[in-house]
Design a protein around this motif. Structure first.
Motif, PDB file in Angstrom:
ATOM      1  N   LEU A 100       0.826  -1.217   0.000  1.00 26.08           N
ATOM      2  CA  LEU A 100       0.000   0.000   0.000  1.00 26.08           C
ATOM      3  C   LEU A 100       0.851   1.254   0.000  1.00 26.08           C
ATOM      4  N   GLN A 101       1.997   1.177   0.687  1.00 22.59           N
ATOM      5  CA  GLN A 101       2.897   2.319   0.704  1.00 22.59           C
ATOM      6  C   GLN A 101       3.434   2.580  -0.682  1.00 22.59           C
ATOM      7  N   ILE A 102       3.728   1.504  -1.365  1.00 21.40           N
ATOM      8  CA  ILE A 102       4.209   1.655  -2.743  1.00 21.40           C
ATOM      9  C   ILE A 102       3.101   2.263  -3.605  1.00 21.40           C
ATOM     10  N   GLU A 103       1.870   1.789  -3.365  1.00 20.19           N
ATOM     11  CA  GLU A 103       0.738   2.308  -4.145  1.00 20.19           C
ATOM     12  C   GLU A 103       0.510   3.783  -3.852  1.00 20.19           C
ATOM     13  N   VAL A 104       0.699   4.171  -2.565  1.00 18.15           N
ATOM     14  CA  VAL A 104       0.536   5.581  -2.185  1.00 18.15           C
ATOM     15  C   VAL A 104       1.572   6.429  -2.865  1.00 18.15           C
ATOM     16  N   GLU A 105       2.820   5.928  -2.927  1.00 23.38           N
ATOM     17  CA  GLU A 105       3.860   6.705  -3.592  1.00 23.38           C
ATOM     18  C   GLU A 105       3.536   6.872  -5.063  1.00 23.38           C
ATOM     19  N   ARG A 106       3.040   5.778  -5.644  1.00 24.95           N
ATOM     20  CA  ARG A 106       2.687   5.851  -7.062  1.00 24.95           C
ATOM     21  C   ARG A 106       1.551   6.847  -7.282  1.00 24.95           C
ATOM     22  N   LYS A 107       0.534   6.806  -6.382  1.00 21.06           N
ATOM     23  CA  LYS A 107      -0.592   7.739  -6.503  1.00 21.06           C
ATOM     24  C   LYS A 107      -0.141   9.178  -6.280  1.00 21.06           C
ATOM     25  N   THR A 108       0.860   9.313  -5.377  1.00 18.59           N
ATOM     26  CA  THR A 108       1.367  10.659  -5.111  1.00 18.59           C
ATOM     27  C   THR A 108       2.051  11.219  -6.325  1.00 18.59           C
ATOM     28  N   ILE A 109       2.822  10.354  -6.988  1.00 14.56           N
ATOM     29  CA  ILE A 109       3.491  10.805  -8.210  1.00 14.56           C
ATOM     30  C   ILE A 109       2.454  11.161  -9.270  1.00 14.56           C
ATOM     31  N   ALA A 110       1.405  10.301  -9.358  1.00 10.08           N
ATOM     32  CA  ALA A 110       0.351  10.587 -10.350  1.00 10.08           C
ATOM     33  C   ALA A 110      -0.405  11.869 -10.005  1.00 10.08           C
ATOM     34  N   LEU A 111      -0.589  12.055  -8.698  1.00 10.58           N
ATOM     35  CA  LEU A 111      -1.294  13.280  -8.257  1.00 10.58           C
ATOM     36  C   LEU A 111      -0.470  14.513  -8.532  1.00 10.58           C
ATOM     37  N   GLY A 112       0.833  14.405  -8.392  1.00 10.33           N
ATOM     38  CA  GLY A 112       1.695  15.542  -8.669  1.00 10.33           C
ATOM     39  C   GLY A 112       1.697  15.901 -10.127  1.00 10.33           C
ATOM     40  N   GLU A 113       1.455  14.879 -10.967  1.00  9.61           N
ATOM     41  CA  GLU A 113       1.433  15.163 -12.386  1.00  9.61           C
ATOM     42  C   GLU A 113       0.154  15.876 -12.840  1.00  9.61           C
ATOM     43  N   ARG A 114      -0.930  15.917 -12.001  1.00 10.51           N
ATOM     44  CA  ARG A 114      -2.209  16.590 -12.366  1.00 10.51           C
ATOM     45  C   ARG A 114      -2.068  18.114 -12.314  1.00 10.51           C
ATOM     46  N   ASP A 115      -3.058  18.882 -13.035  1.00  9.13           N
ATOM     47  CA  ASP A 115      -3.077  20.358 -13.091  1.00  9.13           C
ATOM     48  C   ASP A 115      -4.029  20.883 -12.013  1.00  9.13           C
ATOM     49  N   TYR A 116      -3.502  21.196 -10.825  1.00  7.94           N
ATOM     50  CA  TYR A 116      -4.351  21.657  -9.706  1.00  7.94           C
ATOM     51  C   TYR A 116      -4.799  23.109  -9.851  1.00  7.94           C
ATOM     52  N   ASP A 117      -4.038  23.935 -10.574  1.00 11.22           N
ATOM     53  CA  ASP A 117      -4.462  25.342 -10.734  1.00 11.22           C
ATOM     54  C   ASP A 117      -5.794  25.449 -11.465  1.00 11.22           C
ATOM     55  N   LEU A 118      -5.923  24.626 -12.519  1.00 14.27           N
ATOM     56  CA  LEU A 118      -7.186  24.636 -13.260  1.00 14.27           C
ATOM     57  C   LEU A 118      -8.338  24.166 -12.387  1.00 14.27           C
ATOM     58  N   ILE A 119      -8.049  23.143 -11.583  1.00 16.58           N
ATOM     59  CA  ILE A 119      -9.112  22.630 -10.700  1.00 16.58           C
ATOM     60  C   ILE A 119      -9.525  23.691  -9.685  1.00 16.58           C
ATOM     61  N   ILE A 120      -8.523  24.420  -9.134  1.00 14.10           N
ATOM     62  CA  ILE A 120      -8.832  25.467  -8.128  1.00 14.10           C
ATOM     63  C   ILE A 120      -9.656  26.589  -8.751  1.00 14.10           C
ATOM     64  N   SER A 121      -9.282  26.993  -9.987  1.00 12.02           N
ATOM     65  CA  SER A 121     -10.052  28.061 -10.636  1.00 12.02           C
ATOM     66  C   SER A 121     -11.497  27.623 -10.902  1.00 12.02           C
ATOM     67  N   GLN A 122     -11.650  26.343 -11.313  1.00  7.60           N
ATOM     68  CA  GLN A 122     -13.004  25.836 -11.529  1.00  7.60           C
ATOM     69  C   GLN A 122     -13.804  25.840 -10.228  1.00  7.60           C
ATOM     70  N   LYS A 123     -13.137  25.404  -9.154  1.00 10.86           N
ATOM     71  CA  LYS A 123     -13.832  25.378  -7.868  1.00 10.86           C
ATOM     72  C   LYS A 123     -14.212  26.794  -7.414  1.00 10.86           C
ATOM     73  N   ARG A 124     -13.296  27.759  -7.688  1.00 10.63           N
ATOM     74  CA  ARG A 124     -13.617  29.141  -7.305  1.00 10.63           C
ATOM     75  C   ARG A 124     -14.830  29.674  -8.075  1.00 10.63           C
ATOM     76  N   SER A 125     -14.873  29.385  -9.373  1.00 14.13           N
ATOM     77  CA  SER A 125     -16.041  29.832 -10.157  1.00 14.13           C
ATOM     78  C   SER A 125     -17.320  29.174  -9.643  1.00 14.13           C
ATOM     79  N   GLU A 126     -17.213  27.882  -9.292  1.00 11.00           N
ATOM     80  CA  GLU A 126     -18.388  27.220  -8.728  1.00 11.00           C
ATOM     81  C   GLU A 126     -18.793  27.857  -7.397  1.00 11.00           C
ATOM     82  N   ILE A 127     -17.769  28.198  -6.570  1.00 11.30           N
ATOM     83  CA  ILE A 127     -18.067  28.852  -5.280  1.00 11.30           C
ATOM     84  C   ILE A 127     -18.728  30.211  -5.506  1.00 11.30           C
ATOM     85  N   TYR A 128     -18.242  30.976  -6.508  1.00  8.58           N
ATOM     86  CA  TYR A 128     -18.844  32.280  -6.810  1.00  8.58           C
ATOM     87  C   TYR A 128     -20.297  32.121  -7.248  1.00  8.58           C
ATOM     88  N   THR A 129     -20.539  31.101  -8.091  1.00  4.56           N
ATOM     89  CA  THR A 129     -21.918  30.848  -8.534  1.00  4.56           C
ATOM     90  C   THR A 129     -22.815  30.494  -7.355  1.00  4.56           C
TER      91      THR A 129
END
Length: 717
Positions: free
Chosen positions: A351-380
Motif C-alpha cells: 500500500l505504501q508503494i501504491e501511495v507513492e505511485r498515486k502521489t506521483i500521479a497526483l503531482g502530475e495533475r493540473d491543480y491550478d485549473l481545478i482550483i479556478s473551476q472550484k472558485r467559479s463554482e463557489i462564486y456561482t
C-alpha cells in the motif's frame, strides 16, 4: 484570512473549526464536559448574540411599557384637567349670562320703581290737593250753613219785606240755583277724581308690593350668583394650587380675572395636549422602529433557526458517522486480531508503494485549473445564496404586508358589522321618517339631513306663526280688557247720572219718580208754565183794561164801554164795582203771579236737567250699546284668534314630535356615515394589498422550499 474564508464559505468560524476542519484528535469534543460543550454549541449557533438581542428587546419592551403607563397616567390627569376646565368655562359662561340677565332685570326694575315712585308722589300730591279741597268744601259748607242761618235770622229780623220785584228775586234764585248746581257738579267731579285717585293709589300700592317681592327675588338670585362666583373662585384656586399653574390673586375674582385665569388654564391644557401629541408621535415612531427591528430579528431568527436545524442534522450525521467509524474501528481491531501481522505488514508495504505511485500521479495533475473551476463554482453558489436570501427577505416583507392585510380585513369586517348593527337598529325609524322609503347606507345621511332641514324649517315657521298668534291673542285680550274697563267706566258714569237725575227729580217733584218719566214731567211743567203765563197775561191785561174805567167814568160821567151817561148813583155804583173788581183782580193777579213763578221755577229746574238727561240717554242708547257691540266683536276676534292659536299649537306639537324623531336620528346617521367612509377608505387599501401580494406571489417559492434550497446550496459550497 480568518475573516474572508468564513465569509466566502458562508459559515461561521466556529463551524469551520469544530465541524468542517476539525482535527481528528479533537473530533470527539461532543463527549466533553457540559460547560465546554455548551460553549462550543453557543459559538456554533451564535446563541450569545441572539440572547443579547432578546435581552435588549425585553428591556426595550419593559421601558416602553413603563413609559406608556406613565403617559397614560398623565393623559388621565390631563383629561381630568380638561374636563374641569370645560366645566368651569361652561359655568362661567352660564354665570355671566345670568349676571347680565339679572343686571338687565335690575335696571328694568329700577326704572319701574322710579316710575312707580313718581306716580306715588303725584298721587300723594293729588291726595293732598283732594284733602285740601275736601277741607275747603267742608269749610264752604259750614260757611254756607252759617250764612243760611244768618240769612234766616236777618230775614226774620226784617221789619219790612224786600222791595225787589218777583222777577228780580226769581232771577236771583235762578242764578243761585245755577251756581249751586255748578258747585254740586264740581263736587261730584272732585269725588270721582278722589275715587280714581284712591283706586290709583291702591293699584300703585300693589305695584310697589310686587316690585318689593321682585326685588327680594332678584336679591336672592344675586346672592345665589355670588355664591356661585365664590365656588368658581375656590375651584380656580384649587386647580391652580393642585397643578402648580402659577400665582393666584386674592378673592373675589372679577370676571376679567376669572376669564384670564381660565385662559391660562386652557393655554396650559393646550400645551400639555401638544406635548402629549408629540409623545404619541415619538412613541409611534419608536414602535415602528422597534416593529422593524422585531421583524428583522424575526427574520434573522428564522434564518438562524434554519441554520440550527441544518447544524442539528449535520451533528446527527457526524455522530452517526462517528459511531460507524467506531464500529468499523472495533471491527477492524477484531479482524486485525484475527489476521496475520506479517501479512498485514506486507500488505502495508504494498500500500505504501501504491501511495507513492498515486502521489506521483497526483503531482502530475493540473491543480491550478481545478482550483479556478472550484472558485467559479463557489462564486456561482455565493450568487445563488444571495438570491435566495433576497427572496427570503422579500417573503419577510410580504409577511408584514400580510399582517397589515389581516389587520385591515379585521377592521373592515368590524366596520361592516357595526354599520349593519346600527342600520338594522334604526331601520324602522328611517322608514317612518322617510314615508316608507329605506335608503342605502351611503344615502342615509343625505336623506335624513334633508328631512330634518325641511321639518326644522317647518317647525321654525310654525313657531314664529305661533308666537305671532300668541302676541295677537295677548293684544286682543288687552283690547278686550280696555273695552271692558271703558264699558265699566261708562256704566259708572251712567249710574252716576241716573242717581243724580233721580235725586234731582225727587227733590223737585217731592215724590219718587222714574227717570224715564222725565220727558213727560218736563212737558207737563212746560204746559203748566204756558198755562199760568196765559192766565197771568190775561188777568194782567184785564186789570190794565179796567184800571182807566173809573177815571173815565169820573171825568166824563158816562160808561166807558157804551158811552151811556151815568146818573150819580149809577156812577157811584159803577166806580164801587170797578174798585171791587180791581181789588179782586189784584189779589187774583198776585195768586197767578205766584203760580206762574212756581211753574217757571219748576220748568227751569227741570230744563236745567235736560243736558244731563240728554247725556244719560246718549250713554244708554248709543255709547254703551256701541261699546258692548265693540266688546262682542273683540270677543269674537279673540275666540277666532284663540282657535287659530290652538290649531297652531297642536300642529306645532305634532311637527315638534316629528322634528325630535328626526333629530334623534342625526347622531346614528353621523355614525353610519363615518363607518361608510371608513369602509370606503379601507376597501381600496385591502384591494391594493391583495393585488400586491398576488402579484408578488406569482412564481415565488415558499419559505420552506427556499430554506431547503439554501441549506443544500450551503452544503454544496
Amino acid at each position: 484570512m480568518d475573516r474572508e474564508i468564513p465569509a466566502l464559505m458562508g459559515v461561521s468560524k466556529a463551524i469551520l473549526e469544530n465541524v468542517i476542519f476539525v482535527h481528528q484528535d479533537e473530533s470527539n469534543w461532543p463527549l466533553q464536559d457540559p460547560s465546554t460543550l455548551k460553549k462550543k454549541f453557543d459559538d456554533i449557533f451564535s446563541a450569545t448574540r441572539y440572547t443579547k438581542a432578546l435581552e435588549v428587546i425585553k428591556k426595550l419592551h419593559k421601558d416602553q411599557a413603563q413609559e406608556i403607563k406613565t403617559f397614560r397616567l398623565k393623559l388621565e390627569n390631563l383629561q381630568t384637567l380638561k374636563d374641569q376646565a370645560y366645566r368651569l368655562r361652561d359655568s362661567i359662561a352660564q354665570d355671566q349670562e345670568k349676571s347680565d340677565a339679572l343686571k338687565t332685570q335690575m335696571e328694568d326694575l329700577k326704572t319701574n320703581i322710579q316710575a312707580v315712585e313718581n306716580k306715588i308722589l303725584r298721587t300723594e300730591t293729588s291726595m293732598v290737593d283732594l284733602r285740601k279741597l275736601q277741607e275747603q268744601i267742608s269749610t264752604k259748607a259750614t260757611a254756607r250753613s252759617t250764612y243760611f242761618t244768618l240769612q234766616e235770622q236777618q230775614y226774620a229780623a226784617l221789619s219790612e219785606e224786600n222791595e225787589d220785584t218777583d222777577e228780580e228775586l226769581k232771577e236771583w234764585q235762578t242764578k243761585f240755583e245755577e251756581k249751586i248746581a255748578l258747585l254740586e257738579t264740581k263736587i261730584a267731579k272732585l269725588e270721582r277724581e278722589m275715587n280714581d285717585e284712591y283706586a290709583k293709589s291702591s293699584l300703585l300700592s300693589e305695584t310697589i308690593n310686587d316690585s318689593t317681592r321682585e326685588i327680594g327675588k332678584l336679591q336672592a338670585e344675586a346672592d345665589a350668583h355670588m355664591s356661585v362666583k365664590h365656588e368658581r373662585d375656590s375651584a380656580i384656586r384649587t386647580i391652580f394650587n393642585k397643578h402648580n399653574l402659577g400665582p393666584v390673586p386674592d378673592a373675589p375674582f372679577t370676571n376679567d380675572i376669572a376669564m384670564n385665569l381660565t385662559n391660562r388654564t386652557k393655554a396650559r391644557l393646550s400645551n400639555l395636549e401638544d406635548d402629549l401629541q408629540e409623545k404619541k408621535k415619538t412613541n409611534e415612531t419608536q414602535l415602528e422602529f422597534l416593529w422593524g427591528r422585531y421583524l428583522k430579528v424575526n427574520a434573522r431568527y428564522s434564518e438562524v433557526d434554519g441554520q440550527i436545524q441544518s447544524k442539528k442534522e449535520s451533528k446527527i450525521g457526524v455522530l452517526r458517522r462517528i459511531k460507524d467509524k467506531e464500529n468499523e474501528r472495533d471491527a477492524a481491531e477484531t479482524e486485525l486480531s484475527r489476521h496475520n501481522l506479517a501479512r498485514i505488514d506486507e500488505r502495508e508495504r504494498h500500500l505504501q508503494i501504491e501511495v507513492e505511485r498515486k502521489t506521483i500521479a497526483l503531482g502530475e495533475r493540473d491543480y491550478d485549473l481545478i482550483i479556478s473551476q472550484k472558485r467559479s463554482e463557489i462564486y456561482t453558489l455565493d450568487h445563488k445564496i444571495k438570491t435566495l436570501h433576497r427572496e427570503k427577505d422579500n417573503i419577510a416583507t410580504d409577511a408584514d404586508d400580510r399582517v397589515k392585510l389581516e389587520l385591515k380585513k379585521d377592521e373592515l369586517e368590524k366596520c361592516k358589522k357595526k354599520l349593519k348593527k346600527i342600520y338594522d337598529e334604526h331601520k324602522d325609524k328611517f322608514r317612518s321618517v322617510l314615508k316608507g322609503r329605506l335608503p342605502h347606507e351611503k344615502d342615509v345621511k343625505k336623506e335624513i339631513t334633508q328631512a330634518f332641514g325641511s321639518v326644522d324649517s317647518e317647525y321654525n315657521d310654525l313657531n314664529s306663526k305661533s308666537q305671532e298668534a300668541e302676541q295677537q291673542l295677548k293684544l286682543a285680550q288687552m283690547k278686550i280688557d280696555a273695552a271692558k274697563s271703558h264699558l265699566s267706566k261708562l256704566q259708572k258714569v251712567l249710574d252716576a247720572k241716573r242717581k243724580h237725575l233721580n235725586s234731582k227729580l225727587q227733590s223737585i217733584a217731592k215724590v219718587s219718580v222714574d227717570i224715564n218719566a222725565y220727558p213727560k214731567i218736563l212737558k207737563d211743567a212746560m204746559d203748566e208754565r204756558d198755562k199760568q203765563t196765559n192766565n197771568f197775561s190775561y188777568a194782567k191785561g184785564m186789570r190794565q183794561m179796567y184800571e182807566p174805567f173809573e177815571k173815565v167814568a169820573r171825568q166824563h160821567h158816562k160808561c166807558p164801554c157804551c158811552d151811556r151817561a151815568f146818573t150819580p148813583d149809577e156812577e157811584d155804583l159803577f166806580v164801587k164795582k170797578q174798585r171791587t173788581t180791581g181789588t179782586s183782580t189784584a189779589e187774583r193777579l198776585k195768586v197767578l203771579a205766584e203760580n206762574l213763578s212756581v211753574a217757571e221755577d219748576l220748568f227751569n229746574q227741570l230744563d236745567n236737567l235736560r243736558v244731563i238727561y240728554d247725556e244719560y240717554v246718549k250713554l244708554e242708547k248709543e255709547t254703551i250699546p256701541l261699546a258692548e257691540k265693540d266688546l262682542e266683536q273683540l270677543s269674537a276676534d279673540k275666540s277666532e284668534k284663540e282657535q287659530i292659536s290652538d290649531d297652531l299649537v297642536s300642529v306645532l306639537a305634532q311637527v315638534k314630535m316629528d322634528r325630535d324623531g328626526v333629530e334623534v336620528l342625526l347622531r346614528p346617521v353621523d355614525t353610519i356615515d363615518r363607518h361608510v367612509q371608513e369602509i370606503q377608505e379601507l376597501e381600496p387599501q385591502v384591494k391594493d394589498l391583495e393585488y400586491k401580494l398576488d402579484s408578488r406571489g406569482q412564481g415565488v417559492k415558499s419559505v420552506d422550499e427556499i430554506q431547503l434550497e439554501l441549506i443544500s446550496v450551503q452544503r454544496a459550497r
